[in-house]
Scaffold this motif. Structure first.
Motif, PDB file in Angstrom:
ATOM      1  N   PRO A  65     -31.621 -22.117  -1.594  1.00 43.39           N
ATOM      2  CA  PRO A  65     -32.866 -21.920  -2.336  1.00 43.39           C
ATOM      3  C   PRO A  65     -34.090 -22.254  -1.513  1.00 43.39           C
ATOM      4  O   PRO A  65     -34.093 -23.164  -0.693  1.00 43.39           O
ATOM      5  N   LEU A  66     -35.142 -21.502  -1.774  1.00 41.55           N
ATOM      6  CA  LEU A  66     -36.388 -21.643  -1.041  1.00 41.55           C
ATOM      7  C   LEU A  66     -37.283 -22.684  -1.694  1.00 41.55           C
ATOM      8  O   LEU A  66     -37.126 -23.032  -2.862  1.00 41.55           O
ATOM      9  N   CYS A  67     -38.249 -23.157  -0.919  1.00 42.63           N
ATOM     10  CA  CYS A  67     -39.237 -24.120  -1.393  1.00 42.63           C
ATOM     11  C   CYS A  67     -40.560 -23.394  -1.609  1.00 42.63           C
ATOM     12  O   CYS A  67     -40.946 -22.546  -0.809  1.00 42.63           O
ATOM     13  N   GLY A  68     -41.236 -23.713  -2.694  1.00 44.82           N
ATOM     14  CA  GLY A  68     -42.522 -23.105  -2.976  1.00 44.82           C
ATOM     15  C   GLY A  68     -42.939 -23.368  -4.398  1.00 44.82           C
ATOM     16  O   GLY A  68     -42.368 -24.224  -5.076  1.00 44.82           O
ATOM     17  N   THR A  69     -43.926 -22.636  -4.869  1.00 43.41           N
ATOM     18  CA  THR A  69     -44.298 -22.748  -6.269  1.00 43.41           C
ATOM     19  C   THR A  69     -43.216 -22.099  -7.125  1.00 43.41           C
ATOM     20  O   THR A  69     -42.402 -21.311  -6.635  1.00 43.41           O
ATOM     21  N   GLU A  70     -43.230 -22.406  -8.402  1.00 39.59           N
ATOM     22  CA  GLU A  70     -42.201 -21.861  -9.284  1.00 39.59           C
ATOM     23  C   GLU A  70     -42.238 -20.338  -9.295  1.00 39.59           C
ATOM     24  O   GLU A  70     -41.195 -19.675  -9.200  1.00 39.59           O
TER      25      GLU A  70
END
Length: 638
Positions: free
Chosen positions: A605-610
């Motif tokens: 899974p990637l990191c970032g805003t929802e």
């Protein structure tokens, strides 16, 4: 409302490094300037770990500026953080030294930017942090590899003091001495607070110096926020403990550098440190920024240099979602249930706030067990409690609860002990902390444990019903709780009586059917249904909260009215609900379902805003609607 945030460009750090000849003053000025940028990046992101980044800032600065040999070269010394929460602080220092691009300062916890916890995809980040306690072991492996390849590289590892509750740390110590790993130095960021409260109140570490010494390690101690003492400690490390691993216990203050965040500013009797995670309020930000700026400017003036020159960014803080949080709803319901069910005992792994257990711990303290950062110990304790007729509810983040103590969970099952495992922070969201905190393989990891039911409620009403089910069923349960606020669409669905393996239609439509569970997936499916309606596709949405159980009669009846079936998961596509339903349909032998499609994660899974991350992984309403439309288009002729 926009807030003006100030940050320091790289040339201000160059001015500090070139203009302050005294290395102790230089270290202090650099560390405080890095704190300013750390605060900026966390404010801009709307989340991050201030306290841990600030407590470690002076040590990180000393290592990078004075201690390490060629830290950014391929054959230079290695530094990494095992505790991981201090990643924003380390990023700021690396950017200041030109080891990361300056624009990354503005991209903390954003897609394609800097993850909330260490990730080796970022240059000069040598290890990921996971569920803590792994760093010393990783360092040992790095040193052995260096020796095998003929490279002489020292390795420095930063651990937290709360992290030392994790048993793997102590497994690692004897082997380091046995192999004479003199290249290894561990620094304990001894700020005396873990997550939200004092280490001594959670699981006291006792005499850390004696413990390391008992394994044969060289042991030193210093004030980790004082450059003079850091200097002396590292000098003595080489003089007195050459040829064997050594630990420097660096006594620090969580939030060090300014009174606004410093744990030493906490009122007497206050148990919770407020700045472990999350962005501070605007007033706290402004006060801390002034304190840090004054500290750096004072040092600059001492050496005849002009005050700091800032760049500014006008940015709106990320909008905070509203709605109930399931761990809090669950926690209140558990405390209420436990008042009349004396079997119930709650165990926690240093996450009492995030798992909703404050009401339980306050009203039933005699039945609340704080285990600290020791998931394996906690789960085996639960087995012992169950063996004497009690009903243990075990709590942690899903990412830590399903994996680290998986063997202990299986052993409990082999003993036929009923235990309820409650994993908060389940699934892809929140995405800001990064993949170490995104539990998207937990269903596959625990779903095959005999006698264990996996249940994911969609909203407050279903979470309350789940507490009753967990208490009353004969089975063990893994209760999967999404921690982000429940959107209005999911909250409005209410709940029906829970019957194992049965789902319910939450949006009646046509013969194109989508199944999901939990507030994230169901909300996106309901929104996708609205988008599809504009294209004359009438989507039926079904909520199935059981992730490793399905009733064959219920499924057969659903299949009879279905042409195209989609199963959408807040999880990897392997080993989850789609695999369960596909097998069940094959075993039923039904010919009614013309097509079957499983949709979920296929990569880390990637990191970032929802919004960024849902869309990137194909789980946003728009992406789901497009996927469904593409799949059924030949049949509809559209």
């Amino acid at each position: 409302m926009n807030t003006s945030l100030a940050w320091l460009p790289a040339d201000e750090f160059t001015r500090i490094l070139d203009g302050i000849p005294d290395r102790h003053d230089r270290n202090k000025a650099f560390a405080d300037a890095a704190r300013i940028n750390t605060l900026y990046s966390i404010m801009r992101a709307g989340s991050g770990h201030i306290g841990s980044s600030f407590s470690a800032a002076d040590t990180v600065a000393w290592l990078l500026l004075e201690e390490m040999r060629s830290p950014f070269a391929g054959d230079g010394d290695i530094y990494f953080s095992s505790k991981g929460h201090d990643a924003p602080g380390l990023y700021s220092a690396l950017i200041a030294l030109g080891a990361l691009p300056q624009e990354k300062l503005h991209q903390l916890r954003r897609l394609g930017g800097l993850p909330g916890h260490p990730d080796v995809s970022i240059p000069h980040m040598h290890a990921n942090s996971g569920s803590l306690g792994m760093g010393i072991s990783k360092a040992k492996g790095m040193i052995l590899a260096n020796r095998l390849t003929g490279v002489n590289r020292r390795v420095y590892v930063l651990t937290g003091d709360g992290e030392l509750q994790e048993g793997q740390n102590w497994e690692a110590l004897a082997g380091a001495v046995h192999r004479g790993l003199g290249e290894l130095t561990v620094i304990v960021d001894h700020n005396k607070i873990q997550s939200d409260t004092w280490v001594a109140h959670v699981s006291d570490l006792g005499d850390i110096e004696a413990k390391f010494a008992a394994f044969g390690w060289g042991v030193l101690r210093c004030d980790g926020n004082d450059a003079h003492e850091l200097d002396e400690a590292f000098r003595l490390r080489e003089k007195e403990h050459a040829g064997k691993p050594a630990v420097i216990i660096a006594d620090t203050v969580k939030g060090a550098g300014c009174a606004t965040f410093a744990a030493t500013s906490m009122p007497d009797g206050e148990w919770r440190y407020r700045f472990h995670s999350g962005a501070p309020a605007a007033d706290d930000y402004l006060g801390a920024h002034r304190e840090l700026t004054t500290a750096v400017d004072t040092l600059l003036a001492r050496h005849g240099l002009a005050p700091l020159t800032f760049s500014h960014a006008d940015t709106a803080p990320p909008a905070k979602a509203t709605g109930p949080r399931l761990p809090e709803v669950y926690g209140r319901a558990l405390a209420e249930r436990a008042r009349t069910d004396e079997r119930i005992v709650a165990l926690d792994a240093d996450l009492v706030l995030d798992t909703g257990l404050i009401p339980f711990s306050e009203t039933l303290p005699e039945r609340f067990v704080e285990c600290g950062i020791a998931e394996q110990d906690m789960v085996s304790m639960a087995g012992g409690l169950a063996s004497r007729g009690l009903l243990p509810f075990v709590h942690s983040f899903s990412c830590f609860l399903h994996a680290r103590p998986n063997e202990q969970m299986y052993t409990n099952a082999s003993e036929h002990r009923k235990v309820v495992y409650v994993g908060s922070l389940a699934g892809l969201l929140p995405a800001g902390p990064g993949h170490s905190h995104q539990a998207v393989r937990d269903v596959s990891a625990v779903g095959a444990i005999p006698g264990l039911v996996v249940l994911e409620p969609a909203n407050s009403a279903e979470a309350r019903a789940a507490v009753g089910f967990c208490a009353e069923t004969d089975a063990s349960v893994y209760l999967r709780l999404v921690s982000t606020p429940v959107p209005d669409e999911a909250e409005a669905l209410g709940a029906e009586p829970l019957a194992t393996g049965h789902g319910r239609v939450v949006r009646a439509g046509g013969r194109t059917v989508a199944i999901g569970s939990g507030p994230v997936v169901l909300t996106q499916l309901l929104r996708a249904a609205d988008l599809l309606a504009a294209d004359r596709v009438d989507l039926t949405v079904v909520a199935l909260p059981w992730l490793n159980r399905v009733d064959s009669g219920w499924l057969s009846a659903l299949a009879a009215d279905t042409d195209d079936l989609f199963v959408v998961e807040n999880h990897y596509t392997h080993g989850g609900q789609a695999d369960l339903l596909a097998r069940a349909l094959l075993e039923l032998g039904t010919e009614r379902v013309a097509s079957f499609t499983g949709i979920g994660l296929t990569d880390v899974p990637l990191c970032g805003t929802e919004a960024e991350v849902l869309d990137a992984h194909g789980l946003s309403a728009e992406r789901l609607a497009a996927r469904i439309q593409d799949r059924i288009r030949p049949a509809t002729g559209s």
